[in-house]
Scaffold this motif. Structure first.
Motif, PDB file in Angstrom:
ATOM      1  N   GLU A  92      57.112 -77.907  32.961  1.00  0.00           N
ATOM      2  CA  GLU A  92      56.965 -77.871  31.508  1.00  0.00           C
ATOM      3  C   GLU A  92      56.192 -76.619  31.093  1.00  0.00           C
ATOM      4  O   GLU A  92      56.577 -75.916  30.160  1.00  0.00           O
ATOM      5  CB  GLU A  92      56.259 -79.130  30.986  1.00  0.00           C
ATOM      6  CG  GLU A  92      57.106 -80.385  31.069  1.00  0.00           C
ATOM      7  CD  GLU A  92      57.114 -81.043  32.455  1.00  0.00           C
ATOM      8  OE1 GLU A  92      56.312 -80.636  33.340  1.00  0.00           O
ATOM      9  OE2 GLU A  92      57.930 -81.958  32.656  1.00  0.00           O
ATOM     10  N   CYS A  96      57.563 -73.320  28.889  1.00  0.00           N
ATOM     11  CA  CYS A  96      56.864 -72.867  27.684  1.00  0.00           C
ATOM     12  C   CYS A  96      56.416 -71.416  27.816  1.00  0.00           C
ATOM     13  O   CYS A  96      56.526 -70.640  26.857  1.00  0.00           O
ATOM     14  CB  CYS A  96      55.665 -73.774  27.396  1.00  0.00           C
ATOM     15  SG  CYS A  96      56.124 -75.445  26.849  1.00  0.00           S
ATOM     16  N   ALA A 125      67.373 -71.823  24.588  1.00  0.00           N
ATOM     17  CA  ALA A 125      67.109 -72.896  25.557  1.00  0.00           C
ATOM     18  C   ALA A 125      67.972 -72.751  26.803  1.00  0.00           C
ATOM     19  O   ALA A 125      67.497 -72.961  27.919  1.00  0.00           O
ATOM     20  CB  ALA A 125      67.309 -74.259  24.912  1.00  0.00           C
ATOM     21  N   SER A 147      68.208 -78.587  33.179  1.00  0.00           N
ATOM     22  CA  SER A 147      69.354 -78.569  32.265  1.00  0.00           C
ATOM     23  C   SER A 147      68.926 -77.971  30.929  1.00  0.00           C
ATOM     24  O   SER A 147      67.733 -77.921  30.604  1.00  0.00           O
ATOM     25  CB  SER A 147      69.892 -79.985  32.055  1.00  0.00           C
ATOM     26  OG  SER A 147      68.992 -80.742  31.272  1.00  0.00           O
ATOM     27  N   GLN A 149      69.376 -79.346  28.136  1.00  0.00           N
ATOM     28  CA  GLN A 149      68.794 -80.441  27.365  1.00  0.00           C
ATOM     29  C   GLN A 149      67.319 -80.619  27.714  1.00  0.00           C
ATOM     30  O   GLN A 149      66.481 -80.834  26.824  1.00  0.00           O
ATOM     31  CB  GLN A 149      69.558 -81.758  27.614  1.00  0.00           C
ATOM     32  CG  GLN A 149      70.975 -81.756  27.093  1.00  0.00           C
ATOM     33  CD  GLN A 149      71.986 -81.122  28.064  1.00  0.00           C
ATOM     34  OE1 GLN A 149      71.654 -80.705  29.177  1.00  0.00           O
ATOM     35  NE2 GLN A 149      73.231 -81.026  27.620  1.00  0.00           N
ATOM     36  N   GLN A 150      66.990 -80.541  29.009  1.00  0.00           N
ATOM     37  CA  GLN A 150      65.587 -80.649  29.417  1.00  0.00           C
ATOM     38  C   GLN A 150      64.774 -79.491  28.853  1.00  0.00           C
ATOM     39  O   GLN A 150      63.672 -79.692  28.336  1.00  0.00           O
ATOM     40  CB  GLN A 150      65.484 -80.652  30.945  1.00  0.00           C
ATOM     41  CG  GLN A 150      66.000 -81.905  31.594  1.00  0.00           C
ATOM     42  CD  GLN A 150      66.080 -81.767  33.115  1.00  0.00           C
ATOM     43  OE1 GLN A 150      66.347 -80.692  33.652  1.00  0.00           O
ATOM     44  NE2 GLN A 150      65.870 -82.872  33.804  1.00  0.00           N
ATOM     45  N   ASP A 152      65.375 -77.627  26.226  1.00  0.00           N
ATOM     46  CA  ASP A 152      65.267 -77.765  24.775  1.00  0.00           C
ATOM     47  C   ASP A 152      64.208 -78.803  24.414  1.00  0.00           C
ATOM     48  O   ASP A 152      63.371 -78.582  23.528  1.00  0.00           O
ATOM     49  CB  ASP A 152      66.625 -78.144  24.184  1.00  0.00           C
ATOM     50  CG  ASP A 152      66.641 -78.041  22.675  1.00  0.00           C
ATOM     51  OD1 ASP A 152      66.174 -77.011  22.138  1.00  0.00           O
ATOM     52  OD2 ASP A 152      67.140 -78.982  22.028  1.00  0.00           O
ATOM     53  N   SER A 153      64.216 -79.927  25.110  1.00  0.00           N
ATOM     54  CA  SER A 153      63.234 -80.981  24.854  1.00  0.00           C
ATOM     55  C   SER A 153      61.813 -80.485  25.134  1.00  0.00           C
ATOM     56  O   SER A 153      60.892 -80.720  24.342  1.00  0.00           O
ATOM     57  CB  SER A 153      63.562 -82.189  25.728  1.00  0.00           C
ATOM     58  OG  SER A 153      62.593 -83.182  25.591  1.00  0.00           O
ATOM     59  N   ILE A 154      61.633 -79.782  26.238  1.00  0.00           N
ATOM     60  CA  ILE A 154      60.312 -79.260  26.598  1.00  0.00           C
ATOM     61  C   ILE A 154      59.873 -78.198  25.587  1.00  0.00           C
ATOM     62  O   ILE A 154      58.708 -78.173  25.155  1.00  0.00           O
ATOM     63  CB  ILE A 154      60.323 -78.707  28.032  1.00  0.00           C
ATOM     64  CG1 ILE A 154      60.482 -79.857  29.030  1.00  0.00           C
ATOM     65  CG2 ILE A 154      59.065 -77.891  28.320  1.00  0.00           C
ATOM     66  CD1 ILE A 154      60.828 -79.426  30.445  1.00  0.00           C
ATOM     67  N   ASN A 156      60.434 -78.009  22.539  1.00  0.00           N
ATOM     68  CA  ASN A 156      59.994 -78.639  21.286  1.00  0.00           C
ATOM     69  C   ASN A 156      58.599 -79.223  21.392  1.00  0.00           C
ATOM     70  O   ASN A 156      58.029 -79.625  20.360  1.00  0.00           O
ATOM     71  CB  ASN A 156      60.993 -79.725  20.868  1.00  0.00           C
ATOM     72  CG  ASN A 156      62.262 -79.127  20.331  1.00  0.00           C
ATOM     73  OD1 ASN A 156      62.235 -78.106  19.632  1.00  0.00           O
ATOM     74  ND2 ASN A 156      63.379 -79.732  20.630  1.00  0.00           N
ATOM     75  N   THR A 157      58.037 -79.304  22.609  1.00  0.00           N
ATOM     76  CA  THR A 157      56.691 -79.857  22.765  1.00  0.00           C
ATOM     77  C   THR A 157      55.661 -78.821  23.199  1.00  0.00           C
ATOM     78  O   THR A 157      54.513 -79.168  23.427  1.00  0.00           O
ATOM     79  CB  THR A 157      56.701 -80.992  23.810  1.00  0.00           C
ATOM     80  OG1 THR A 157      57.033 -80.445  25.103  1.00  0.00           O
ATOM     81  CG2 THR A 157      57.688 -82.087  23.433  1.00  0.00           C
ATOM     82  N   CYS A 158      56.057 -77.562  23.328  1.00  0.00           N
ATOM     83  CA  CYS A 158      55.125 -76.519  23.780  1.00  0.00           C
ATOM     84  C   CYS A 158      53.955 -76.391  22.809  1.00  0.00           C
ATOM     85  O   CYS A 158      54.168 -76.326  21.593  1.00  0.00           O
ATOM     86  CB  CYS A 158      55.818 -75.161  23.859  1.00  0.00           C
ATOM     87  SG  CYS A 158      57.085 -75.045  25.145  1.00  0.00           S
TER      88      CYS A 158
END
Length: 162
Positions: A92, A96, A125, A147, A149-150, A152-154, A156-158
């Motif tokens: 993660e 970031c 992403a 992936s 998707q992974q 992109d999800s990460i 969004n939380t940086c």
């Protein structure tokens, strides 16, 4: 002529040799540094992993090689290595940092580095997933598949994003 006239051309030549080497990946395969496909992937995911790794290698050479070098060794005490780096265990944080950069101290394999890694806001992403898949699985690293998707999800939380 001053010492400056000898050192600068030598450093520029060395940099170009290390940063501009445009091998096609055959050398990496011969040295056993090609991708080690993670166990347990189905055929479709394995194919996607290989695609991401290959595209990630190209993007790495475009954006990262100047500092982290072709072999992932970094630059002495200035730039941390990626090859065998314990820092990569936190995927993660890696994702970031690829996007948002980093400034300040970081400890890699017990060595403290204090520098700046520039942000790469132009990377999407998918680009970041490919670079992450490459560095997590090159030079003996075995960090698995990332992936889009992974990533992109990460992203969004940086903490840097907020």
């Amino acid at each position: 002529m001053s010492l400056y006239h000898y050192i600068v051309p030598a450093l520029l030549g060395w940099f170009c040799l290390t940063a501009c080497s445009g091998d096609s990946g055959k050398q990496e395969q011969q040295q056993g540094t090609g991708p080690s496909v993670p166990a347990g992937l189905d055929d479709a995911t394995e194919m996607k992993f290989k695609q991401y790794w290959t595209h990630g290698r190209r993007l790495y050479k475009q954006h990262c090689i100047g500092c982290h070098q072709n072999d992932g060794s970094g630059l002495a005490q200035l730039i941390p290595p990626l090859a065998g780096a314990d820092f990569l265990e936190n995927r993660e944080r890696v994702i970031c940092i690829i996007k948002h950069g980093q400034q300040g101290e970081v400890v890699v394999n017990g060595i403290t580095y204090d520098g700046v890694m520039p942000a790469s806001p132009q990377l999407q992403a998918l680009d970041i997933a490919e670079i992450a898949t490459y560095i997590l699985n090159a030079w003996g690293n075995e960090g698995g598949f990332v992936s889009v998707q992974q990533a992109d999800s990460i992203l969004n939380t940086c903490p840097e994003k907020q």
